[in-house]
Structure formats: structure tokens, C-alpha cells
Design a protein around this motif. Structure first.
Motif, PDB file in Angstrom:
ATOM      1  N   ILE A 105     -65.212   9.707  13.527  1.00  0.00           N
ATOM      2  CA  ILE A 105     -65.285   9.122  14.508  1.00  0.00           C
ATOM      3  C   ILE A 105     -63.767   8.510  14.462  1.00  0.00           C
ATOM      4  N   GLY A 106     -63.573   8.252  13.392  1.00  0.00           N
ATOM      5  CA  GLY A 106     -61.966   8.377  13.394  1.00  0.00           C
ATOM      6  C   GLY A 106     -60.970   9.546  13.883  1.00  0.00           C
ATOM      7  N   PHE A 109     -61.257   8.981  17.848  1.00  0.00           N
ATOM      8  CA  PHE A 109     -60.082   8.001  18.279  1.00  0.00           C
ATOM      9  C   PHE A 109     -58.500   9.197  18.080  1.00  0.00           C
ATOM     10  N   LEU A 112     -58.342  10.982  21.493  1.00  0.00           N
ATOM     11  CA  LEU A 112     -57.743  10.200  22.892  1.00  0.00           C
ATOM     12  C   LEU A 112     -56.143  10.225  22.468  1.00  0.00           C
ATOM     13  N   ALA A 113     -55.666   9.415  21.304  1.00  0.00           N
ATOM     14  CA  ALA A 113     -54.741   8.628  21.031  1.00  0.00           C
ATOM     15  C   ALA A 113     -53.692   9.998  21.664  1.00  0.00           C
ATOM     16  N   GLN A 123     -51.513   6.966  17.165  1.00  0.00           N
ATOM     17  CA  GLN A 123     -52.611   7.986  16.774  1.00  0.00           C
ATOM     18  C   GLN A 123     -53.293   7.829  15.167  1.00  0.00           C
ATOM     19  N   ALA A 126     -54.109   4.340  16.189  1.00  0.00           N
ATOM     20  CA  ALA A 126     -55.994   4.510  16.910  1.00  0.00           C
ATOM     21  C   ALA A 126     -57.211   5.322  15.914  1.00  0.00           C
ATOM     22  N   PHE A 127     -56.919   5.390  14.445  1.00  0.00           N
ATOM     23  CA  PHE A 127     -57.408   5.518  13.470  1.00  0.00           C
ATOM     24  C   PHE A 127     -58.298   4.415  13.200  1.00  0.00           C
ATOM     25  N   LEU A 129     -59.000   1.654  15.078  1.00  0.00           N
ATOM     26  CA  LEU A 129     -59.658   1.139  15.561  1.00  0.00           C
ATOM     27  C   LEU A 129     -61.437   0.701  15.770  1.00  0.00           C
ATOM     28  N   PRO A 130     -61.855   2.316  15.272  1.00  0.00           N
ATOM     29  CA  PRO A 130     -63.289   2.241  15.738  1.00  0.00           C
ATOM     30  C   PRO A 130     -63.015   1.107  14.014  1.00  0.00           C
ATOM     31  N   TYR A 199     -53.125  -5.227  15.405  1.00  0.00           N
ATOM     32  CA  TYR A 199     -54.001  -4.090  16.442  1.00  0.00           C
ATOM     33  C   TYR A 199     -53.241  -4.244  17.947  1.00  0.00           C
ATOM     34  N   HIS A 203     -50.702  -2.017  19.764  1.00  0.00           N
ATOM     35  CA  HIS A 203     -50.940  -1.467  21.182  1.00  0.00           C
ATOM     36  C   HIS A 203     -50.592  -1.278  22.302  1.00  0.00           C
TER      37      HIS A 203
END
Length: 258
Positions: A105-106, A109, A112-113, A123, A126-127, A129-130, A199, A203
Motif C-alpha cells: 500500500i505504501g 502511494f 501516485l506521488a 514520494q 507519501a509512503f 501517509l497510509p 505531514y 505536503h
């Protein structure tokens, strides 16, 4: 009195004076029951290590090398190695799979970034964030479960007993599970309260993204793990006391009459 009668009386006296080894010789405690069921649910020390170490490897490597690819590959490699060991030993792979799913899942993300033009620091941010989202969700769920009198740990116990709600009939188990749930959720709650704002600031560009990643990484290593160890240690202490006998259900069968 005949010899047979005398022998029968002697045997009867022995039966009445000797303990019946077919019945329980001690009263099981609430703590021992919950400790056993939690160990099965969490996988014991090994299961918790397998679930947490890949994320720890990623954080350490990112902080020391700033190489996102290396951090991701190493974290995934550690998880896969643990999976191979489990398969060779023919033991449950549930806890290793949880770690692999988390890394997967990481990675989604991260991609996606990258697809939106994010830098390597974006990036890496983003890892994380989940994990922040997941911690926030389960913190809210567990807090609510305690407030309504159905603590989350109780359902963990029920999940391995075959009856998900039977534990709720014993007030002592409910009380113990409530204390355990507050301890269980505390590290995640603190992590969300501290990492979430960092975060968002990173961001939004309010603070440098690489700095935000570094702060989150330091919080995870310097605060997150000590908090988890402290919480788990306190939970172990509570479960090691063996102080609360399980309430015995009253016998409603009534006397047997001829």
C-alpha cells in the motif's frame, strides 16, 4: 460385616478423601485467558516483530541514505525473507502478509506521488501517509469501543474463541480489556497527533518536504517504538498478575428429583 462390604466402604472412603483429578484443580484467571487469546491474535513477539521491522528498516534507510528505492527494496526484502522462513517452517504467514500488504500500500502511494511529478522526498512522505491514516482510523474506533463499553481487545479475544461476544458477559473481562485497549491505542494516537500535522505541513509546502520526512522518521524511531515498548510492557504486566478469577456462571439446572 462381610469382607466385600468392608472393601466397598474402604474404597468409598478413599474416593471421598482423594481429590478428583478429572475436575479443574485451580480457578483460571481473567488475565491468563486474555493473555492466551491476545498472543494468538497478535502472533506473540515474533508476529509483532514481523509486522513492525519492515517499516523500521524503511525508515532507517531513508533517514541515513535518502535513497527511496533502496529503502523500499530493503523493507520488502526483509518481509519476503520472513515469509520464506514461515513457509519453510510451515507456520502461519498471517503476520508476515500483514507487513507485505502494508509495504504494498505504501508503494502504491509512492507511485501516485511520482505520477503527479512529486520529488523523491514527496514520494517518501507519501509512503508514510497510509500508516498515519490507518493509525487515525483504528485510534478512533478503539476509543469509541471503550466509551461504549465494548473494548476492541475483547473482540480480539472473541475472534480466537469462536464466540465474538461471549467475553462481554463477564464484567471483569470487560474491565481488563478496556484497560488493555487504552494502552494498545496510546502509541498510535500519539503518533497521529504528532505526525499528522507534520505531514500536512510538508505536503502543503509550509515546511521543506525532506525535513517533514525526517521529522516523521525521527518520531517513528525515537518516540513511536519506545511508546510501543512501554505500552506492550504495561500490557504484559497487567496480564502477568493473574489476580482476577473468572466469574462462574450460576447453575440453573436446579436439584434433580426422582
Amino acid at each position: 460385616m462381610s469382607e466385600a462390604s468392608s472393601s466397598g466402604e474402604t474404597q468409598k472412603a478413599q474416593v471421598m478423601s482423594e481429590p478428583d483429578h478429572t475436575s479443574p484443580t485451580s480457578v483460571e484467571t481473567v488475565e491468563s485467558v486474555v493473555r492466551r487469546q491476545m498472543a494468538q491474535s497478535l502472533g506473540g513477539r515474533r508476529g509483532m516483530v514481523e509486522a513492525g521491522v519492515p517499516g523500521l528498516v524503511f525508515t532507517l534507510l531513508w533517514l541515513t541514505t535518502k535513497d527511496l528505492r533502496l529503502a523500499l527494496v530493503a523493507a520488502g526484502g526483509v518481509a519476503v525473507a520472513a515469509l520464506v522462513v514461515r513457509l519453510v517452517q510451515r507456520s502461519t504467514i498471517q503476520y508476515v502478509v500483514n507487513a507485505i500488504v502494508g509495504i504494498g500500500i505504501g508503494w502504491v502511494f509512492v507511485r501516485l506521488a511520482a505520477s503527479t511529478g512529486g520529488s523523491e522526498a514527496d514520494q517518501a512522505l507519501a509512503f508514510f501517509l497510509p500508516g498515519i491514516i490507518w493509525s487515525g482510523v483504528y485510534t478512533v474506533v478503539m476509543v469509541v469501543s471503550c466509551l461504549v463499553g465494548w473494548p476492541f481487545i475483547g473482540f480480539m479475544v472473541g475472534s480466537v474463541t469462536g464466540d465474538p461476544t461471549a467475553w462481554h458477559h463477564d464484567k471483569q473481562i470487560v474491565s481488563l480489556c478496556t484497560r488493555l485497549t487504552w494502552l494498545f491505542l496510546a502509541p498510535g494516537a500519539v503518533g497521529v497527533l504528532l505526525q499528522g500535522p507534520v505531514y500536512l505541513l510538508g505536503h502543503a509546502g509550509t515546511i521543506d518536504t525532506a525535513t517533514a520526512v525526517g521529522i516523521i522518521g525521527v518520531l517513528r524511531l525515537g518516540l513511536g517504538w519506545p511508546l510501543r515498548i512501554a505500552a506492550w510492557g504495561t500490557m504484559v504486566w497487567l496480564l502477568a498478575r493473574n489476580a482476577t478469577p473468572i466469574e462462574q456462571q450460576p447453575d440453573r439446572s436446579g436439584p434433580v428429583t426422582d
